[in-house]
Enzyme design. Structure first.
Site, PDB file in Angstrom:
ATOM      1  N   GLY A 471     -50.888  -8.898 -99.610  1.00 46.41           N
ATOM      2  CA  GLY A 471     -51.140  -7.736 -98.783  1.00 46.41           C
ATOM      3  C   GLY A 471     -50.368  -8.161 -97.602  1.00 46.41           C
ATOM      4  O   GLY A 471     -50.260  -9.432 -97.071  1.00 46.41           O
ATOM      5  N   CYS A 472     -49.625  -7.360 -96.943  1.00 44.37           N
ATOM      6  CA  CYS A 472     -48.798  -7.374 -95.704  1.00 44.37           C
ATOM      7  C   CYS A 472     -49.389  -6.397 -94.809  1.00 44.37           C
ATOM      8  O   CYS A 472     -50.456  -5.847 -95.148  1.00 44.37           O
ATOM      9  CB  CYS A 472     -47.415  -7.373 -95.800  1.00 44.37           C
ATOM     10  SG  CYS A 472     -46.320  -7.758 -94.448  1.00 44.37           S
ATOM     11  N   ILE A 473     -48.670  -6.342 -93.583  1.00 38.25           N
ATOM     12  CA  ILE A 473     -49.366  -5.519 -92.674  1.00 38.25           C
ATOM     13  C   ILE A 473     -49.320  -4.212 -93.070  1.00 38.25           C
ATOM     14  O   ILE A 473     -50.404  -3.369 -93.003  1.00 38.25           O
ATOM     15  CB  ILE A 473     -48.380  -5.453 -91.180  1.00 38.25           C
ATOM     16  CG1 ILE A 473     -48.557  -6.899 -90.716  1.00 38.25           C
ATOM     17  CG2 ILE A 473     -48.923  -4.361 -90.308  1.00 38.25           C
ATOM     18  CD1 ILE A 473     -47.644  -6.949 -89.437  1.00 38.25           C
ATOM     19  N   ARG A 475     -47.798  -3.113 -96.606  1.00 39.69           N
ATOM     20  CA  ARG A 475     -47.426  -2.895 -97.812  1.00 39.69           C
ATOM     21  C   ARG A 475     -47.942  -3.832 -98.807  1.00 39.69           C
ATOM     22  O   ARG A 475     -48.547  -5.120 -98.214  1.00 39.69           O
ATOM     23  CB  ARG A 475     -45.965  -2.898 -98.047  1.00 39.69           C
ATOM     24  CG  ARG A 475     -45.486  -4.349 -97.526  1.00 39.69           C
ATOM     25  CD  ARG A 475     -43.754  -4.204 -97.277  1.00 39.69           C
ATOM     26  NE  ARG A 475     -43.443  -3.698 -96.217  1.00 39.69           N
ATOM     27  CZ  ARG A 475     -42.121  -3.518 -95.720  1.00 39.69           C
ATOM     28  NH1 ARG A 475     -41.069  -3.865 -96.699  1.00 39.69           N
ATOM     29  NH2 ARG A 475     -41.916  -3.384 -94.576  1.00 39.69           N
TER      30      ARG A 475
END
Length: 539
Positions: A471-473, A475
Protein backbone atom coordinates in the site's frame (compact mmCIF):
# COMPACT_ATOMS: atom_id res chain seq x y z
CA UNK A 1 10.63 -16.23 4.14
CA UNK A 2 8.00 -14.74 1.88
CA UNK A 3 6.63 -16.78 -0.96
CA UNK A 4 5.13 -15.87 -4.27
CA UNK A 5 2.43 -17.75 -6.09
CA UNK A 6 3.21 -18.61 -9.71
CA UNK A 7 0.33 -20.93 -10.51
CA UNK A 8 -2.83 -19.89 -12.32
CA UNK A 9 -6.28 -21.05 -11.19
CA UNK A 10 -6.24 -23.60 -14.00
CA UNK A 11 -3.07 -25.17 -12.68
CA UNK A 12 -0.77 -23.76 -15.35
CA UNK A 13 2.53 -22.49 -14.03
CA UNK A 14 2.99 -18.92 -15.17
CA UNK A 15 6.36 -17.28 -15.76
CA UNK A 16 7.72 -14.92 -13.17
CA UNK A 17 7.76 -11.19 -13.95
CA UNK A 18 10.43 -10.20 -16.45
CA UNK A 19 13.62 -8.39 -15.59
CA UNK A 20 12.30 -4.93 -16.46
CA UNK A 21 9.11 -5.53 -14.50
CA UNK A 22 11.13 -6.63 -11.48
CA UNK A 23 13.35 -3.55 -11.69
CA UNK A 24 10.33 -1.27 -12.07
CA UNK A 25 8.61 -3.02 -9.18
CA UNK A 26 11.71 -2.65 -7.02
CA UNK A 27 11.97 1.06 -7.80
CA UNK A 28 8.29 1.51 -6.98
CA UNK A 29 8.77 -0.30 -3.66
CA UNK A 30 11.71 1.95 -2.85
CA UNK A 31 9.64 5.00 -3.74
CA UNK A 32 6.84 3.81 -1.47
CA UNK A 33 9.22 3.10 1.42
CA UNK A 34 10.71 6.60 1.11
CA UNK A 35 7.34 8.07 2.05
CA UNK A 36 7.61 6.83 5.65
CA UNK A 37 10.74 8.83 6.57
CA UNK A 38 9.62 11.76 4.40
CA UNK A 39 6.40 11.87 6.44
CA UNK A 40 8.53 13.00 9.41
CA UNK A 41 9.58 16.20 7.64
CA UNK A 42 6.38 18.21 8.27
CA UNK A 43 6.81 17.78 12.03
CA UNK A 44 10.50 18.70 11.80
CA UNK A 45 9.84 21.75 9.63
CA UNK A 46 6.99 22.93 11.86
CA UNK A 47 9.05 22.69 15.05
CA UNK A 48 12.09 24.29 13.44
CA UNK A 49 10.15 27.18 11.93
CA UNK A 50 7.90 27.95 14.91
CA UNK A 51 10.90 28.04 17.23
CA UNK A 52 12.67 30.77 15.23
CA UNK A 53 13.14 34.26 16.77
CA UNK A 54 10.75 35.92 14.29
CA UNK A 55 7.89 33.62 15.36
CA UNK A 56 7.62 32.06 18.85
CA UNK A 57 11.30 32.53 19.75
CA UNK A 58 11.54 29.18 21.51
CA UNK A 59 15.10 27.85 21.07
CA UNK A 60 14.22 24.47 22.56
CA UNK A 61 11.48 23.99 19.95
CA UNK A 62 13.81 24.98 17.11
CA UNK A 63 16.43 22.58 18.49
CA UNK A 64 13.86 19.77 18.46
CA UNK A 65 13.07 20.38 14.79
CA UNK A 66 16.74 20.74 13.92
CA UNK A 67 17.50 17.40 15.59
CA UNK A 68 15.14 15.69 13.16
CA UNK A 69 16.47 17.54 10.15
CA UNK A 70 20.23 17.78 10.04
CA UNK A 71 22.20 15.39 12.26
CA UNK A 72 19.75 12.48 12.31
CA UNK A 73 18.01 12.52 8.94
CA UNK A 74 20.06 9.57 7.66
CA UNK A 75 19.06 7.55 10.74
CA UNK A 76 15.38 8.31 10.12
CA UNK A 77 15.72 7.15 6.51
CA UNK A 78 17.54 3.96 7.48
CA UNK A 79 14.88 2.96 10.01
CA UNK A 80 11.95 4.13 7.89
CA UNK A 81 13.03 2.36 4.71
CA UNK A 82 13.88 -0.86 6.55
CA UNK A 83 10.51 -1.05 8.27
CA UNK A 84 8.69 0.03 5.10
CA UNK A 85 10.21 -2.66 2.90
CA UNK A 86 9.92 -5.36 5.57
CA UNK A 87 6.19 -4.94 6.04
CA UNK A 88 6.36 -3.07 9.35
CA UNK A 89 8.54 -5.59 11.17
CA UNK A 90 10.22 -4.17 14.26
CA UNK A 91 13.27 -6.41 13.88
CA UNK A 92 13.99 -4.80 10.51
CA UNK A 93 13.71 -1.33 12.05
CA UNK A 94 16.14 -2.29 14.83
CA UNK A 95 18.50 -3.72 12.22
CA UNK A 96 18.31 -0.44 10.30
CA UNK A 97 19.19 1.53 13.43
CA UNK A 98 22.09 -0.77 14.32
CA UNK A 99 23.29 -0.74 10.73
CA UNK A 100 23.37 3.05 10.33
CA UNK A 101 25.15 3.54 13.67
CA UNK A 102 27.83 1.02 12.71
CA UNK A 103 28.08 2.41 9.18
CA UNK A 104 28.51 6.00 10.38
CA UNK A 105 31.10 5.03 12.96
CA UNK A 106 33.27 3.21 10.43
CA UNK A 107 32.70 5.75 7.64
CA UNK A 108 33.67 8.73 9.80
CA UNK A 109 36.85 6.98 10.89
CA UNK A 110 38.05 6.04 7.41
CA UNK A 111 37.33 9.25 5.47
CA UNK A 112 40.09 11.90 5.45
CA UNK A 113 40.55 13.55 8.83
CA UNK A 114 41.03 17.26 9.54
CA UNK A 115 42.47 18.18 12.93
CA UNK A 116 41.84 14.68 14.22
CA UNK A 117 38.16 14.81 13.23
CA UNK A 118 36.26 13.65 10.12
CA UNK A 119 36.49 16.10 7.23
CA UNK A 120 33.29 18.19 7.59
CA UNK A 121 33.15 18.63 3.81
CA UNK A 122 32.60 14.90 3.24
CA UNK A 123 29.11 13.60 3.92
CA UNK A 124 26.81 11.02 2.36
CA UNK A 125 23.69 12.77 3.60
CA UNK A 126 20.57 10.61 3.39
CA UNK A 127 22.25 8.26 0.88
CA UNK A 128 23.85 6.38 3.77
CA UNK A 129 20.44 5.93 5.38
CA UNK A 130 18.89 4.78 2.10
CA UNK A 131 21.66 2.23 1.51
CA UNK A 132 21.54 0.85 5.05
CA UNK A 133 17.74 0.76 5.00
CA UNK A 134 17.71 -1.26 1.77
CA UNK A 135 20.37 -3.64 3.07
CA UNK A 136 18.59 -4.10 6.41
CA UNK A 137 15.29 -4.91 4.71
CA UNK A 138 16.99 -7.36 2.35
CA UNK A 139 18.78 -9.10 5.20
CA UNK A 140 15.55 -9.31 7.17
CA UNK A 141 13.78 -11.02 4.28
CA UNK A 142 16.69 -13.42 3.86
CA UNK A 143 17.42 -14.33 7.49
CA UNK A 144 14.36 -13.59 9.65
CA UNK A 145 13.54 -17.30 10.00
CA UNK A 146 17.07 -18.74 9.97
CA UNK A 147 17.77 -21.78 12.14
CA UNK A 148 21.11 -21.98 13.94
CA UNK A 149 22.74 -24.89 15.80
CA UNK A 150 21.23 -25.62 19.20
CA UNK A 151 24.06 -23.95 21.12
CA UNK A 152 23.38 -20.73 19.16
CA UNK A 153 19.62 -21.13 18.90
CA UNK A 154 18.96 -18.04 21.03
CA UNK A 155 20.44 -15.88 18.26
CA UNK A 156 18.37 -17.48 15.49
CA UNK A 157 15.33 -16.12 13.70
CA UNK A 158 14.68 -12.39 13.91
CA UNK A 159 17.40 -11.91 16.56
CA UNK A 160 19.96 -12.80 13.92
CA UNK A 161 18.96 -9.92 11.63
CA UNK A 162 20.53 -7.01 13.60
CA UNK A 163 23.67 -9.10 14.11
CA UNK A 164 24.23 -9.84 10.43
CA UNK A 165 23.24 -6.27 9.56
CA UNK A 166 25.94 -4.90 11.87
CA UNK A 167 28.53 -7.10 10.16
CA UNK A 168 27.46 -6.06 6.67
CA UNK A 169 27.29 -2.38 7.71
CA UNK A 170 30.84 -2.68 9.04
CA UNK A 171 32.05 -3.78 5.61
CA UNK A 172 29.95 -1.22 3.75
CA UNK A 173 31.15 1.59 6.02
CA UNK A 174 34.76 0.73 5.21
CA UNK A 175 34.09 0.48 1.47
CA UNK A 176 32.19 3.76 1.24
CA UNK A 177 34.71 5.49 3.48
CA UNK A 178 37.30 4.78 0.80
CA UNK A 179 35.27 5.38 -2.36
CA UNK A 180 32.84 8.12 -1.34
CA UNK A 181 35.11 11.23 -1.51
CA UNK A 182 35.57 10.99 -5.30
CA UNK A 183 31.93 9.94 -5.75
CA UNK A 184 30.81 12.98 -3.78
CA UNK A 185 32.93 15.12 -6.07
CA UNK A 186 31.08 13.69 -9.07
CA UNK A 187 27.67 14.19 -7.46
CA UNK A 188 28.54 17.77 -6.59
CA UNK A 189 29.59 18.36 -10.19
CA UNK A 190 26.24 17.02 -11.43
CA UNK A 191 24.43 19.21 -8.92
CA UNK A 192 26.36 22.28 -10.01
CA UNK A 193 25.56 21.49 -13.64
CA UNK A 194 21.83 21.24 -12.89
CA UNK A 195 21.85 24.43 -10.83
CA UNK A 196 23.84 26.22 -13.54
CA UNK A 197 21.01 25.50 -15.99
CA UNK A 198 18.92 27.95 -13.99
CA UNK A 199 15.30 28.06 -15.11
CA UNK A 200 15.83 25.20 -17.56
CA UNK A 201 17.01 22.90 -14.76
CA UNK A 202 14.12 23.68 -12.42
CA UNK A 203 11.68 23.45 -15.33
CA UNK A 204 12.87 19.97 -16.33
CA UNK A 205 12.65 18.84 -12.72
CA UNK A 206 9.09 20.16 -12.35
CA UNK A 207 8.00 18.44 -15.56
CA UNK A 208 9.52 15.08 -14.57
CA UNK A 209 8.20 15.38 -11.02
CA UNK A 210 4.62 15.29 -12.30
CA UNK A 211 5.25 12.96 -15.23
CA UNK A 212 6.58 10.19 -12.95
CA UNK A 213 3.51 10.17 -10.70
CA UNK A 214 1.69 7.34 -12.57
CA UNK A 215 4.74 5.10 -12.08
CA UNK A 216 5.17 6.19 -8.47
CA UNK A 217 8.82 7.09 -9.11
CA UNK A 218 8.62 10.81 -8.38
CA UNK A 219 9.62 10.13 -4.77
CA UNK A 220 12.96 8.76 -5.97
CA UNK A 221 13.61 11.92 -7.99
CA UNK A 222 12.50 14.14 -5.10
CA UNK A 223 14.88 12.41 -2.70
CA UNK A 224 17.90 13.46 -4.74
CA UNK A 225 16.73 17.03 -5.35
CA UNK A 226 15.48 17.70 -1.82
CA UNK A 227 18.25 15.99 0.14
CA UNK A 228 21.38 15.81 -2.04
CA UNK A 229 21.32 18.59 -4.66
CA UNK A 230 23.67 21.46 -3.87
CA UNK A 231 25.92 22.13 -0.89
CA UNK A 232 25.71 24.75 1.85
CA UNK A 233 28.31 25.37 4.55
CA UNK A 234 26.23 26.57 7.47
CA UNK A 235 26.43 26.70 11.25
CA UNK A 236 25.62 22.99 11.42
CA UNK A 237 28.35 22.06 8.94
CA UNK A 238 27.82 20.82 5.39
CA UNK A 239 24.16 20.59 4.38
CA UNK A 240 22.98 19.11 1.08
CA UNK A 241 19.65 19.15 -0.74
CA UNK A 242 17.36 22.01 -1.74
CA UNK A 243 14.89 21.35 1.09
CA UNK A 244 17.39 20.84 3.90
CA UNK A 245 19.54 23.75 2.71
CA UNK A 246 16.49 26.01 2.73
CA UNK A 247 15.69 25.24 6.35
CA UNK A 248 19.38 25.56 7.25
CA UNK A 249 19.23 29.17 6.01
CA UNK A 250 20.89 28.87 2.59
CA UNK A 251 19.92 32.06 0.69
CA UNK A 252 20.25 30.23 -2.65
CA UNK A 253 17.89 27.35 -1.75
CA UNK A 254 14.21 27.07 -2.59
CA UNK A 255 14.37 27.25 -6.39
CA UNK A 256 13.24 23.64 -6.73
CA UNK A 257 10.22 24.14 -4.45
CA UNK A 258 8.89 27.66 -5.09
CA UNK A 259 7.28 26.85 -8.44
CA UNK A 260 4.98 24.24 -6.92
CA UNK A 261 3.07 26.87 -4.91
CA UNK A 262 1.36 28.50 -7.93
CA UNK A 263 0.31 25.05 -9.17
CA UNK A 264 -1.01 23.61 -5.93
CA UNK A 265 -2.56 26.77 -4.49
CA UNK A 266 -4.01 28.21 -7.71
CA UNK A 267 -3.54 26.06 -10.81
CA UNK A 268 -5.12 22.77 -9.77
CA UNK A 269 -8.01 24.41 -7.86
CA UNK A 270 -8.76 26.36 -11.06
CA UNK A 271 -8.64 23.08 -13.00
CA UNK A 272 -11.30 21.77 -10.61
CA UNK A 273 -13.51 24.75 -11.41
CA UNK A 274 -13.08 24.06 -15.12
CA UNK A 275 -14.05 20.40 -14.70
CA UNK A 276 -17.09 21.37 -12.63
CA UNK A 277 -18.09 24.07 -15.13
CA UNK A 278 -18.11 21.61 -18.04
CA UNK A 279 -19.52 18.56 -16.23
CA UNK A 280 -22.84 17.09 -17.32
CA UNK A 281 -23.65 16.75 -13.62
CA UNK A 282 -21.92 19.78 -12.05
CA UNK A 283 -23.41 19.28 -8.59
CA UNK A 284 -22.09 15.73 -8.43
CA UNK A 285 -18.66 16.79 -9.70
CA UNK A 286 -18.55 19.69 -7.26
CA UNK A 287 -19.16 17.30 -4.37
CA UNK A 288 -15.64 15.93 -4.58
CA UNK A 289 -13.72 18.44 -6.67
CA UNK A 290 -14.41 21.45 -4.45
CA UNK A 291 -13.12 19.65 -1.37
CA UNK A 292 -10.14 18.37 -3.37
CA UNK A 293 -9.43 21.92 -4.57
CA UNK A 294 -9.51 23.23 -1.01
CA UNK A 295 -7.21 20.42 0.13
CA UNK A 296 -4.71 21.28 -2.59
CA UNK A 297 -4.87 25.00 -1.78
CA UNK A 298 -4.50 24.52 1.97
CA UNK A 299 -2.09 21.60 2.27
CA UNK A 300 -0.61 21.01 -1.19
CA UNK A 301 -2.00 17.46 -1.42
CA UNK A 302 -2.86 17.14 -5.10
CA UNK A 303 -3.50 13.42 -5.68
CA UNK A 304 -7.32 13.65 -5.34
CA UNK A 305 -7.35 16.14 -8.22
CA UNK A 306 -4.69 14.56 -10.41
CA UNK A 307 -6.23 11.11 -10.19
CA UNK A 308 -9.57 12.62 -11.21
CA UNK A 309 -8.22 13.10 -14.75
CA UNK A 310 -4.92 11.24 -15.05
CA UNK A 311 -6.60 8.05 -16.35
CA UNK A 312 -9.75 9.33 -18.03
CA UNK A 313 -8.03 12.28 -19.74
CA UNK A 314 -4.27 11.65 -19.88
CA UNK A 315 -3.74 14.57 -22.26
CA UNK A 316 -4.73 16.86 -19.38
CA UNK A 317 -2.11 15.25 -17.20
CA UNK A 318 0.54 15.93 -19.84
CA UNK A 319 -0.63 19.55 -19.98
CA UNK A 320 -0.45 19.67 -16.18
CA UNK A 321 3.14 18.35 -16.22
CA UNK A 322 4.20 20.95 -18.80
CA UNK A 323 2.57 23.78 -16.85
CA UNK A 324 4.26 22.62 -13.64
CA UNK A 325 7.64 22.71 -15.35
CA UNK A 326 7.03 26.22 -16.68
CA UNK A 327 5.92 27.40 -13.22
CA UNK A 328 9.21 26.31 -11.66
CA UNK A 329 11.12 27.94 -14.50
CA UNK A 330 9.19 31.22 -14.18
CA UNK A 331 9.74 31.38 -10.42
CA UNK A 332 13.46 30.83 -10.95
CA UNK A 333 13.61 33.63 -13.53
CA UNK A 334 11.77 35.98 -11.16
CA UNK A 335 14.06 35.18 -8.23
CA UNK A 336 11.27 33.68 -6.11
CA UNK A 337 12.56 31.36 -3.39
CA UNK A 338 10.50 29.64 -0.73
CA UNK A 339 10.40 26.12 0.64
CA UNK A 340 8.08 23.68 2.33
CA UNK A 341 8.31 20.97 4.94
CA UNK A 342 5.29 19.04 3.68
CA UNK A 343 4.00 20.42 0.40
CA UNK A 344 3.36 23.67 -1.44
CA UNK A 345 0.08 24.69 0.19
CA UNK A 346 -1.12 27.73 2.11
CA UNK A 347 0.05 26.35 5.45
CA UNK A 348 3.69 26.09 4.36
CA UNK A 349 3.44 29.40 2.50
CA UNK A 350 2.29 31.26 5.62
CA UNK A 351 4.84 29.53 7.86
CA UNK A 352 7.77 30.38 5.60
CA UNK A 353 6.55 33.76 4.30
CA UNK A 354 8.78 35.73 6.68
CA UNK A 355 11.76 33.37 6.74
CA UNK A 356 15.01 35.26 6.23
CA UNK A 357 16.00 33.38 3.07
CA UNK A 358 12.53 33.55 1.47
CA UNK A 359 12.48 35.99 -1.44
CA UNK A 360 9.60 37.67 -3.32
CA UNK A 361 6.75 35.78 -1.60
CA UNK A 362 4.14 38.38 -2.66
CA UNK A 363 5.20 38.10 -6.29
CA UNK A 364 4.55 34.38 -5.94
CA UNK A 365 0.85 35.13 -5.39
CA UNK A 366 0.73 37.13 -8.62
CA UNK A 367 2.29 34.22 -10.49
CA UNK A 368 -0.26 31.94 -8.83
CA UNK A 369 -3.20 34.01 -10.05
CA UNK A 370 -1.81 33.94 -13.59
CA UNK A 371 -1.47 30.16 -13.46
CA UNK A 372 -4.98 29.85 -12.05
CA UNK A 373 -6.32 31.65 -15.12
CA UNK A 374 -4.16 29.54 -17.44
CA UNK A 375 -5.31 26.27 -15.89
CA UNK A 376 -8.97 27.24 -16.06
CA UNK A 377 -9.00 28.21 -19.73
CA UNK A 378 -6.57 25.54 -20.95
CA UNK A 379 -8.46 22.75 -19.16
CA UNK A 380 -11.77 24.17 -20.40
CA UNK A 381 -10.48 24.17 -23.99
CA UNK A 382 -9.23 20.59 -23.91
CA UNK A 383 -12.31 19.25 -22.11
CA UNK A 384 -14.77 20.77 -24.58
CA UNK A 385 -12.66 20.49 -27.73
CA UNK A 386 -11.87 16.78 -27.29
CA UNK A 387 -14.93 15.82 -25.20
CA UNK A 388 -12.77 14.42 -22.40
CA UNK A 389 -14.35 12.16 -19.77
CA UNK A 390 -13.50 14.22 -16.69
CA UNK A 391 -15.58 13.81 -13.50
CA UNK A 392 -19.27 14.34 -14.13
CA UNK A 393 -19.10 13.57 -17.85
CA UNK A 394 -18.21 10.62 -20.05
CA UNK A 395 -19.06 7.82 -17.59
CA UNK A 396 -20.27 5.57 -20.41
CA UNK A 397 -17.06 5.87 -22.39
CA UNK A 398 -14.74 5.50 -19.42
CA UNK A 399 -16.55 2.61 -17.74
CA UNK A 400 -16.48 4.37 -14.38
CA UNK A 401 -19.29 3.87 -11.90
CA UNK A 402 -21.53 6.80 -11.16
CA UNK A 403 -20.08 7.21 -7.68
CA UNK A 404 -16.35 7.03 -8.48
CA UNK A 405 -15.79 10.71 -7.80
CA UNK A 406 -17.49 10.59 -4.41
CA UNK A 407 -15.37 10.71 -1.24
CA UNK A 408 -13.89 7.30 -0.45
CA UNK A 409 -16.03 7.05 2.69
CA UNK A 410 -19.10 6.94 0.42
CA UNK A 411 -17.78 4.41 -2.09
CA UNK A 412 -17.48 0.66 -2.26
CA UNK A 413 -19.41 -2.12 -0.50
CA UNK A 414 -21.25 -1.40 2.71
CA UNK A 415 -21.27 -3.66 5.77
CA UNK A 416 -24.88 -4.31 6.82
CA UNK A 417 -25.53 -3.03 10.31
CA UNK A 418 -26.71 -5.68 12.73
CA UNK A 419 -26.79 -8.36 10.05
CA UNK A 420 -26.38 -11.92 11.30
CA UNK A 421 -25.75 -13.45 7.91
CA UNK A 422 -23.54 -12.15 5.09
CA UNK A 423 -25.07 -10.60 2.04
CA UNK A 424 -24.94 -12.49 -1.23
CA UNK A 425 -22.08 -10.33 -2.40
CA UNK A 426 -20.12 -10.88 0.80
CA UNK A 427 -20.70 -14.61 0.73
CA UNK A 428 -19.63 -14.87 -2.88
CA UNK A 429 -16.53 -12.79 -2.25
CA UNK A 430 -15.63 -14.79 0.81
CA UNK A 431 -15.89 -18.04 -1.12
CA UNK A 432 -13.83 -16.92 -4.09
CA UNK A 433 -11.36 -14.58 -2.40
CA UNK A 434 -10.47 -16.36 0.82
CA UNK A 435 -10.62 -19.92 1.99
CA UNK A 436 -9.45 -18.81 5.42
CA UNK A 437 -12.61 -16.82 6.04
CA UNK A 438 -15.81 -18.79 6.25
CA UNK A 439 -18.58 -17.81 3.89
CA UNK A 440 -20.97 -17.87 6.81
CA UNK A 441 -18.96 -15.46 8.95
CA UNK A 442 -21.05 -12.56 10.11
CA UNK A 443 -20.19 -9.26 8.42
CA UNK A 444 -20.99 -7.57 11.71
CA UNK A 445 -17.60 -8.82 12.93
CA UNK A 446 -15.82 -7.05 10.08
CA UNK A 447 -15.24 -3.39 9.45
CA UNK A 448 -15.85 -1.78 6.10
CA UNK A 449 -12.21 -2.07 5.05
CA UNK A 450 -12.27 -5.85 5.64
CA UNK A 451 -15.19 -6.22 3.25
CA UNK A 452 -13.62 -3.90 0.70
CA UNK A 453 -10.30 -5.77 0.85
CA UNK A 454 -12.04 -9.07 0.06
CA UNK A 455 -13.96 -7.48 -2.80
CA UNK A 456 -10.81 -5.93 -4.26
CA UNK A 457 -8.91 -9.22 -3.95
CA UNK A 458 -11.69 -10.97 -5.85
CA UNK A 459 -11.62 -8.32 -8.59
CA UNK A 460 -7.86 -8.84 -8.91
CA UNK A 461 -8.43 -12.50 -9.76
CA UNK A 462 -8.40 -13.92 -6.25
CA UNK A 463 -5.56 -15.14 -4.08
CA UNK A 464 -4.20 -17.42 -6.78
CA UNK A 465 -3.52 -14.45 -9.05
CA UNK A 466 -1.86 -12.09 -6.55
CA UNK A 467 1.81 -12.61 -5.76
CA UNK A 468 2.27 -9.60 -3.49
CA UNK A 469 0.58 -6.33 -2.58
CA UNK A 470 1.86 -3.14 -0.98
CA UNK A 471 0.00 0.00 0.00
CA UNK A 472 1.20 3.48 -0.90
CA UNK A 473 -0.41 6.83 -0.07
CA UNK A 474 -3.09 6.58 -2.75
CA UNK A 475 -2.59 3.26 -4.53
CA UNK A 476 -2.13 -0.49 -4.23
CA UNK A 477 1.03 -1.82 -5.87
CA UNK A 478 0.87 -5.46 -6.92
CA UNK A 479 2.69 -8.28 -8.65
CA UNK A 480 0.14 -10.53 -10.34
CA UNK A 481 0.42 -13.79 -12.25
CA UNK A 482 -2.03 -12.96 -15.03
CA UNK A 483 -2.98 -9.30 -15.63
CA UNK A 484 -5.86 -10.43 -17.87
CA UNK A 485 -7.71 -11.72 -14.80
CA UNK A 486 -7.96 -8.23 -13.29
CA UNK A 487 -11.51 -6.91 -13.54
CA UNK A 488 -11.03 -3.19 -14.16
CA UNK A 489 -14.74 -2.42 -14.23
CA UNK A 490 -15.33 -4.16 -10.90
CA UNK A 491 -12.40 -2.35 -9.30
CA UNK A 492 -13.75 1.00 -10.47
CA UNK A 493 -17.17 0.12 -9.08
CA UNK A 494 -15.44 -0.48 -5.73
CA UNK A 495 -14.01 3.04 -5.77
CA UNK A 496 -10.80 2.76 -7.81
CA UNK A 497 -10.21 5.88 -9.87
CA UNK A 498 -7.77 4.06 -12.12
CA UNK A 499 -5.94 0.80 -12.83
CA UNK A 500 -2.41 0.80 -14.27
CA UNK A 501 -0.88 -2.36 -15.73
CA UNK A 502 2.71 -2.85 -16.88
CA UNK A 503 3.42 -6.50 -17.53
CA UNK A 504 2.85 -8.33 -14.26
CA UNK A 505 2.98 -5.10 -12.27
CA UNK A 506 -0.36 -3.50 -11.49
CA UNK A 507 -1.38 -0.39 -9.58
CA UNK A 508 -4.90 0.26 -8.36
CA UNK A 509 -5.64 3.82 -7.23
CA UNK A 510 -7.94 3.49 -4.21
CA UNK A 511 -7.25 6.82 -2.51
CA UNK A 512 -5.81 7.36 0.95
CA UNK A 513 -7.43 4.16 2.19
CA UNK A 514 -4.97 2.11 0.11
CA UNK A 515 -2.57 1.29 2.94
CA UNK A 516 -5.41 0.00 5.13
CA UNK A 517 -6.75 -2.14 2.29
CA UNK A 518 -3.28 -3.55 1.54
CA UNK A 519 -2.73 -4.62 5.14
CA UNK A 520 -6.05 -6.48 5.15
CA UNK A 521 -5.34 -8.07 1.77
CA UNK A 522 -2.00 -9.31 3.07
CA UNK A 523 -3.77 -10.95 6.00
CA UNK A 524 -6.04 -12.72 3.52
CA UNK A 525 -3.07 -13.77 1.39
CA UNK A 526 -1.26 -15.20 4.41
CA UNK A 527 -4.25 -17.50 4.91
CA UNK A 528 -3.86 -18.88 1.39
CA UNK A 529 -4.41 -22.63 1.36
CA UNK A 530 -2.09 -25.08 -0.35
CA UNK A 531 -4.74 -25.61 -2.99
CA UNK A 532 -4.62 -21.93 -3.86
CA UNK A 533 -0.89 -21.56 -4.00
CA UNK A 534 0.32 -24.48 -6.03
CA UNK A 535 4.03 -24.19 -6.64
CA UNK A 536 5.80 -21.73 -4.36
CA UNK A 537 8.96 -19.84 -5.13
CA UNK A 538 11.03 -17.57 -2.98
CA UNK A 539 10.55 -13.89 -3.63
Amino acid sequence: MSTANTTSPTGTTLPSPGGFDRVLGALQSIGRSLMLPIAVLPAAALLLRLGQPDLLNLPWMAAAGNALFLPNLAIIFAVGIAIGLAGGEGAAALAGLVGILVFNGVFNTIIPQVGGKPDPNISMGVFSGIIVGLVSAGLYRRFHDIRLPDYLAFFGGKRFVPIITALVALILGAIFGLIWPPIQGGINAVGLAIVSLGAIGTGIYGFLNRLLIPLGLHHVLNTYVWFQLGTYHGAQGVVTGDLTRYFAGDPTAGNFMAGFFPIMMFGLPAACLAMIRHANFPKVAAGILLSAAFTSFLTGVTEPIEFAFIFVAPVLFLVHAVLTGTALAVCTLLGIRIGFGFSAGLIDYVLNFGKSNTSNPLLLLVVGVVYGVLYYFIFSFFITRFDLGTPGRGEKSTGLSTDWILPESQRGPKVPKGAKEPTATSATSATSATSATSATESPAKEDRDDVLAREVLTALGGKANVQSVEGCITRLRLFVNDPAQIDDVRLKSLGASGVIKRGKIAQVVMGTQSDRIASRMNRLLKGRSSGDTGEQVEE
